[in-house]
Motif scaffolding. Structure first.
Motif, PDB file in Angstrom:
ATOM      1  N   VAL A  21       0.846  -1.189   0.000  1.00  0.00           N
ATOM      2  CA  VAL A  21       0.000   0.000   0.000  1.00  0.00           C
ATOM      3  C   VAL A  21       0.883   1.242   0.000  1.00  0.00           C
ATOM      4  CG1 VAL A  21      -1.739   1.319   1.247  1.00  0.00           C
ATOM      5  CG2 VAL A  21      -1.880  -1.179   1.171  1.00  0.00           C
ATOM      6  N   VAL A  22       0.652   2.132  -0.960  1.00  0.00           N
ATOM      7  CA  VAL A  22       1.373   3.401  -1.042  1.00  0.00           C
ATOM      8  C   VAL A  22       0.444   4.503  -0.549  1.00  0.00           C
ATOM      9  CG1 VAL A  22       2.505   5.058  -2.556  1.00  0.00           C
ATOM     10  CG2 VAL A  22       2.782   2.587  -2.956  1.00  0.00           C
ATOM     11  N   ILE A  23       0.928   5.277   0.419  1.00  0.00           N
ATOM     12  CA  ILE A  23       0.137   6.372   0.983  1.00  0.00           C
ATOM     13  C   ILE A  23       0.550   7.657   0.278  1.00  0.00           C
ATOM     14  CG2 ILE A  23      -0.582   7.553   3.076  1.00  0.00           C
ATOM     15  CD1 ILE A  23      -1.187   4.567   3.037  1.00  0.00           C
ATOM     16  N   ALA A  24      -0.375   8.216  -0.485  1.00  0.00           N
ATOM     17  CA  ALA A  24      -0.067   9.419  -1.266  1.00  0.00           C
ATOM     18  C   ALA A  24      -0.203  10.670  -0.414  1.00  0.00           C
ATOM     19  CB  ALA A  24      -0.992   9.507  -2.473  1.00  0.00           C
ATOM     20  N   ALA A  25       0.535  11.700  -0.778  1.00  0.00           N
ATOM     21  CA  ALA A  25       0.446  12.990  -0.101  1.00  0.00           C
ATOM     22  C   ALA A  25      -0.742  13.777  -0.645  1.00  0.00           C
ATOM     23  CB  ALA A  25       1.751  13.767  -0.294  1.00  0.00           C
ATOM     24  N   GLY A  26      -1.003  14.937  -0.048  1.00  0.00           N
ATOM     25  CA  GLY A  26      -2.076  15.801  -0.521  1.00  0.00           C
ATOM     26  C   GLY A  26      -3.437  15.141  -0.419  1.00  0.00           C
ATOM     27  N   THR A  27      -4.250  15.253  -1.467  1.00  0.00           N
ATOM     28  CA  THR A  27      -5.596  14.686  -1.456  1.00  0.00           C
ATOM     29  C   THR A  27      -5.594  13.189  -1.737  1.00  0.00           C
ATOM     30  OG1 THR A  27      -5.857  15.250  -3.795  1.00  0.00           O
ATOM     31  CG2 THR A  27      -6.653  16.861  -2.168  1.00  0.00           C
ATOM     32  N   GLY A  28      -4.412  12.599  -1.767  1.00  0.00           N
ATOM     33  CA  GLY A  28      -4.331  11.166  -2.040  1.00  0.00           C
ATOM     34  C   GLY A  28      -4.551  10.305  -0.822  1.00  0.00           C
ATOM     35  N   SER A  29      -4.707  10.916   0.373  1.00  0.00           N
ATOM     36  CA  SER A  29      -4.913  10.122   1.582  1.00  0.00           C
ATOM     37  C   SER A  29      -5.422  11.018   2.699  1.00  0.00           C
ATOM     38  CB  SER A  29      -3.609   9.444   2.023  1.00  0.00           C
ATOM     39  OG  SER A  29      -2.649  10.430   2.406  1.00  0.00           O
ATOM     40  N   LEU A  30      -5.930  10.390   3.769  1.00  0.00           N
ATOM     41  CA  LEU A  30      -6.392  11.121   4.947  1.00  0.00           C
ATOM     42  C   LEU A  30      -5.259  11.927   5.573  1.00  0.00           C
ATOM     43  CD1 LEU A  30      -8.232  11.795   7.385  1.00  0.00           C
ATOM     44  CD2 LEU A  30      -7.717   9.504   8.277  1.00  0.00           C
ATOM     45  N   SER A  31      -4.128  11.279   5.827  1.00  0.00           N
ATOM     46  CA  SER A  31      -3.005  11.970   6.462  1.00  0.00           C
ATOM     47  C   SER A  31      -2.428  13.038   5.546  1.00  0.00           C
ATOM     48  CB  SER A  31      -1.921  10.962   6.873  1.00  0.00           C
ATOM     49  OG  SER A  31      -1.608  10.110   5.791  1.00  0.00           O
TER      50      SER A  31
ATOM     51  N   ASP B  65     -16.629   8.014   7.680  1.00  0.00           N
ATOM     52  CA  ASP B  65     -16.910   6.766   6.969  1.00  0.00           C
ATOM     53  C   ASP B  65     -16.319   6.895   5.564  1.00  0.00           C
ATOM     54  OD1 ASP B  65     -17.891   4.490   5.730  1.00  0.00           O
ATOM     55  OD2 ASP B  65     -19.866   4.647   6.701  1.00  0.00           O
ATOM     56  N   THR B  66     -15.468   5.951   5.201  1.00  0.00           N
ATOM     57  CA  THR B  66     -14.830   6.026   3.882  1.00  0.00           C
ATOM     58  C   THR B  66     -15.856   5.984   2.753  1.00  0.00           C
ATOM     59  OG1 THR B  66     -14.540   3.626   3.916  1.00  0.00           O
ATOM     60  CG2 THR B  66     -12.692   4.967   4.700  1.00  0.00           C
ATOM     61  N   ARG B  67     -17.027   5.355   2.975  1.00  0.00           N
ATOM     62  CA  ARG B  67     -18.039   5.242   1.924  1.00  0.00           C
ATOM     63  C   ARG B  67     -18.708   6.585   1.624  1.00  0.00           C
ATOM     64  NH1 ARG B  67     -20.921  -0.426   3.966  1.00  0.00           N
ATOM     65  NH2 ARG B  67     -19.035  -1.719   3.769  1.00  0.00           N
ATOM     66  N   GLU B  68     -18.542   7.541   2.551  1.00  0.00           N
ATOM     67  CA  GLU B  68     -19.165   8.845   2.358  1.00  0.00           C
ATOM     68  C   GLU B  68     -18.132   9.954   2.186  1.00  0.00           C
ATOM     69  OE1 GLU B  68     -21.643   9.477   5.717  1.00  0.00           O
ATOM     70  OE2 GLU B  68     -22.938   7.724   5.330  1.00  0.00           O
ATOM     71  N   GLU B  69     -16.826   9.605   2.181  1.00  0.00           N
ATOM     72  CA  GLU B  69     -15.766  10.600   2.108  1.00  0.00           C
ATOM     73  C   GLU B  69     -15.521  11.051   0.676  1.00  0.00           C
ATOM     74  OE1 GLU B  69     -13.701  13.351   2.975  1.00  0.00           O
ATOM     75  OE2 GLU B  69     -13.889  12.097   4.793  1.00  0.00           O
ATOM     76  N   SER B  70     -15.467  12.383   0.457  1.00  0.00           N
ATOM     77  CA  SER B  70     -15.235  12.918  -0.884  1.00  0.00           C
ATOM     78  C   SER B  70     -14.067  13.903  -0.941  1.00  0.00           C
ATOM     79  CB  SER B  70     -16.505  13.612  -1.391  1.00  0.00           C
ATOM     80  OG  SER B  70     -16.856  14.685  -0.515  1.00  0.00           O
ATOM     81  N   ARG B  71     -13.463  14.238   0.200  1.00  0.00           N
ATOM     82  CA  ARG B  71     -12.397  15.245   0.216  1.00  0.00           C
ATOM     83  C   ARG B  71     -11.054  14.690  -0.260  1.00  0.00           C
ATOM     84  NH1 ARG B  71     -12.805  16.794   6.375  1.00  0.00           N
ATOM     85  NH2 ARG B  71     -13.144  14.515   6.404  1.00  0.00           N
ATOM     86  N   PHE B  72     -10.834  13.422  -0.056  1.00  0.00           N
ATOM     87  CA  PHE B  72      -9.546  12.828  -0.405  1.00  0.00           C
ATOM     88  C   PHE B  72      -9.756  11.370  -0.802  1.00  0.00           C
ATOM     89  CE2 PHE B  72     -10.193  13.099   4.171  1.00  0.00           C
ATOM     90  CZ  PHE B  72     -10.264  11.753   4.531  1.00  0.00           C
TER      91      PHE B  72
END
Length: 740
Positions: A215-225, A239-246
């Motif tokens: 698993v690669v964790i992307a910066a910016g809008t590519g991940s929560l962190s 809830d990841t099923r309702e998340e639209s920001r990233f």
């Protein structure tokens, strides 16, 4: 109602709740209501509360929250204070003090911070219920108690984490922080997210549960962190099923439905983020986010401490003026070099020649700038692998590793001194170009202390042989050091037992040929070593802190003697004083005391001051000179011409009544140029109404040249060598008996 009470009521913004309504609520509340400041001072207690405390009113002297509770009740004080600082409220049970009976009253307590407007300090409001006869009320606090338990657990966890932040290393602290976050919040995994420079990805450190390696964790809008770091704010994914920001694909691959990321910041900016993951939706609420923010705050503080410690450590190991390693760091380097068996270690200890002239004549600021320039030149004169350090003052040390032998060390020393001697100026600013150097090379069992001692002994020998040279340690140096130590002990004893003596050299009036003064010169005959040269025991006194005792002994002895001579002649005595005496704020008072104790008159005593040393502290020295002049003693400037600013001293400090032309000018008086220089000095001195003494007169030709130049007084072997008290007294008797 008190002003504090009125101010507390003013925080209410609902117009329906005016002051009268709130006052009625406070006064009629069945529970105790107390308002206090963060300092602990209680500012208001309602009537029920006063009754519960056994008081008719608050004491005029005031009362604190610590006095309101019993010792048992104060056991929760730490939790209460921590909760108020972090989350702003606390609920639980404690024990109130009854002031009349001093008996504890069990109570349920709910306390919170009241935020106030208009820049006034916040208050703490506390609602207290009596549990002695009100068991039914306890049921209302059950929910609050459960919350308090959770809050207490959080605070204990934060307290333990804060303790680790002070003592533990950062890797251990990060592991503890993620473990604490996962346990207290109740999630499956926690980690520290850090940006990978120029890669556009994040890496996870201190993970509480192993993550999938693919698993690669992307910066910016590519991940929560990444989103939290990019937007510099705490971010919750309900809830990841309702998340639209990233992008939540990485969370889905790892099997997580929710999470939160809180940035960790330092003074330098964002360092990373604390992140937690849960397999169920909505695992992080407002309370959990507050706790995670507190954990991130602990980490931020620890990172600041580590950075500060790093900067303080570097500062503590480097000289603040030159930026060079200081004594502590260079000592570590010597120990490390001695532990390395790859060749010998050479220490090159340098003392800047004549730095005092720059420092005294131009001031300490100019002296500091000169040292900085000297340090830079010293670094460029050494090898890249050498360490150059400043030990303090104008003393520097070069540590040379991998030295083959003493000859190799000598070549290094010669190269450094040659490079320093190369003329180099910056906008005409003075830069020392000469230093005396002591060289010591390690042997198989050398210690740092012994090696430094050898370099120090060699440096003193180099200074004795002249400026700008070096000396390699020789075993005879140890003998010299032992002699200095022995002479120091014996000189101290000789001063205490009054075993030294004074010899006196005549100072003669050029016009009359009569002795008008004598210069007092210390002499010492050691009981086993015989006569010790004044140059040697004076140097010993300077190196071992006996300069002032020696000077005070000389002044006292000379004053007592001039009182004896007063009976039959009119002659003054001149005594040399050291720079240390002249910089001592108490020196004028000591001179005055000596005059009183011996009966000497101020006009009979002259103090000779070497012109190259007396200006080390211009302000203090000027004040002392003025005080000495006010006493009436004569002030004489010795060795004029040896330094660079003799005549400017007369302009800036018009306290001298006489000065001596340095012997070097007297020796050259036989030449036309030499006579012209002496004549010029005398003419300038006359302009300042200063008497001129020519010292070191050994020939009749010198006498005549000084007389022709207008010199007032002369001194030297031609007029008389230094003699003991008996011979000097006989000479003065002879002069007194002769024709006037």
């Amino acid at each position: 109602m008190s002003d504090a009470h009125a101010l507390a009521l003013s925080v209410v913004t609902d117009p329906a709740l005016d002051a009268a309504v709130l006052r009625s609520l406070l006064e009629r509340s069945p529970d105790m209501i107390m308002l206090s400041e963060f300092s602990g001072a209680v500012v208001h207690v309602n009537p029920v509360g006063l009754t519960l405390l056994g008081l008719a009113a608050l004491p005029a002297a005031g009362v604190t929250t610590a006095e309101v509770f019993t010792t048992r009740g104060l056991e929760v004080a730490g939790d209460v204070e921590a909760a108020l600082r972090t989350v702003g409220h606390w609920q639980g049970r404690t024990e109130l003090r009854h002031f009349g009976t001093d008996v504890g009253v069990p109570v349920a307590l709910s306390t919170f911070v009241v935020r106030r407007s208009r820049g006034t300090p916040d208050l703490i409001a506390t609602i207290i219920r009596d549990r002695t006869h009100g068991h039914r009320r306890d049921a209302d606090l059950v929910a609050a108690a459960r919350s308090a338990l959770r809050s207490a657990a959080e605070h204990r966890a934060l307290a333990e984490l804060s303790g680790l932040a002070v003592s533990a290393d950062m890797p251990s602290l990060l592991v503890a922080a993620t473990s604490t976050a996962a346990t207290v919040v109740g999630v499956e995994s926690a980690a520290i997210a850090r940006s990978v420079e120029d890669a556009g990805t994040l890496r996870f450190d201190a993970v509480t549960r192993e993550l999938r390696p693919d698993v690669v964790i992307a910066a910016g809008t590519g991940s929560l962190s990444g989103y939290a770091l990019a937007h510099h704010e705490a971010t919750v994914c309900v809830d990841t099923r309702e998340e639209s920001r990233f992008d939540v694909s990485a969370m889905n691959l790892m099997g997580y439905r929710s999470g939160a990321a809180v940035p960790i910041t330092t003074g330098a900016g964002q360092w990373g983020a604390l992140i937690v993951f849960g397999t169920e939706p909505s695992v992080v609420g407002e309370g959990e986010l507050t706790f995670l923010s507190a954990v991130a705050g602990v980490l931020s503080g620890a990172l600041e401490r580590v950075d500060l410690d790093r900067r303080l450590h570097r500062r503590s190991m480097h000289d603040p003026l030159t930026g060079l390693p200081n004594r502590a760091l260079v000592y570590e380097a010597i120990d490390s070099a001695l532990a390395d068996e790859n060749g010998s270690v050479a220490l090159l200890l340098l003392d800047v020649d004549d730095f005092k002239i720059i420092n005294d004549s131009l001031g300490h600021d100019a002296g500091d700038r000169a040292l900085v320039r000297f340090a830079r030149r010293l670094v460029t004169a050494t090898r890249p692998e050498d360490m150059v350090a400043r030990l303090g003052g104008d003393e520097f040390l070069i540590v040379c590793s991998g030295v083959e032998d003493a000859s190799h060390a000598e070549r290094l020393a010669a190269h450094v001194l040659t490079a320093l001697a190369t003329t180099s100026t910056l906008d005409g600013a003075p830069t020392p170009v000469s230093a005396s150097m002591g060289v010591a090379v390690s042997e198989r069992d050398s210690t740092r202390r012994e090696l430094l001692r050898r370099a120090d002994l060699a440096m003193y020998r180099a200074k004795d042989t002249g400026a700008g040279g070096y000396a390699v340690f020789d075993p005879d140096d140890l003998y010299d050091a032992d002699r200095v130590r022995t002479l120091s002990v014996d000189l101290r004893g000789a001063l205490a037992r009054d075993e030294l003596s004074l010899h006196y050299q005549p100072v003669v009036d050029v016009g009359t040929g009569r002795i008008v003064a004598v210069e007092a010169l210390a002499r010492w005959t050691h009981p086993s070593l015989g006569p010790i040269a004044p140059s040697e025991f004076v140097a010993v006194a300077e190196r071992t802190g006996l300069t002032t005792p020696l000077g005070e002994w000389s002044l006292g002895s000379a004053c007592r003697q001039v009182v004896q001579w007063r009976r039959f002649c009119d002659v003054s005595v001149r005594v040399n004083i050291s720079g240390l005496q002249l910089r001592d704020p108490a020196f004028p008072a000591r001179v005055a005391a000596t005059l009183r104790e011996t009966g000497a008159l101020p006009g009979e005593v002259g103090l000779e001051i070497t012109e190259t040393v007396w200006l080390a502290d211009t302000g203090r020295v000027a004040a002392n000179l003025s005080a000495l002049r006010d006493l009436g003693v004569a002030l004489l400037l010795d060795d004029v011409g040896k330094g660079y600013n003799s005549l400017s001293y007369l302009e800036r400090f018009p306290v001298f009544e006489s000065f001596k032309i340095d012997k070097a000018y007297i020796d050259a008086v036989s030449t036309p140029r030499g006579r012209a220089v002496v004549s010029a000095i005398v003419l300038l001195a006359k302009a300042y109404d200063v008497t001129v003494v020519g010292e070191g007169v050994e020939t009749l030709e010198q006498w005549e040249a000084l007389a022709a130049a207008g010199c007032d007084l002369v001194q030297g072997f031609l007029l008389g060598r230094p003699a003991d008290v008996a011979r000097t007294t006989a000479l003065l008797h002879e002069q007194a008996a002769g024709p006037v």
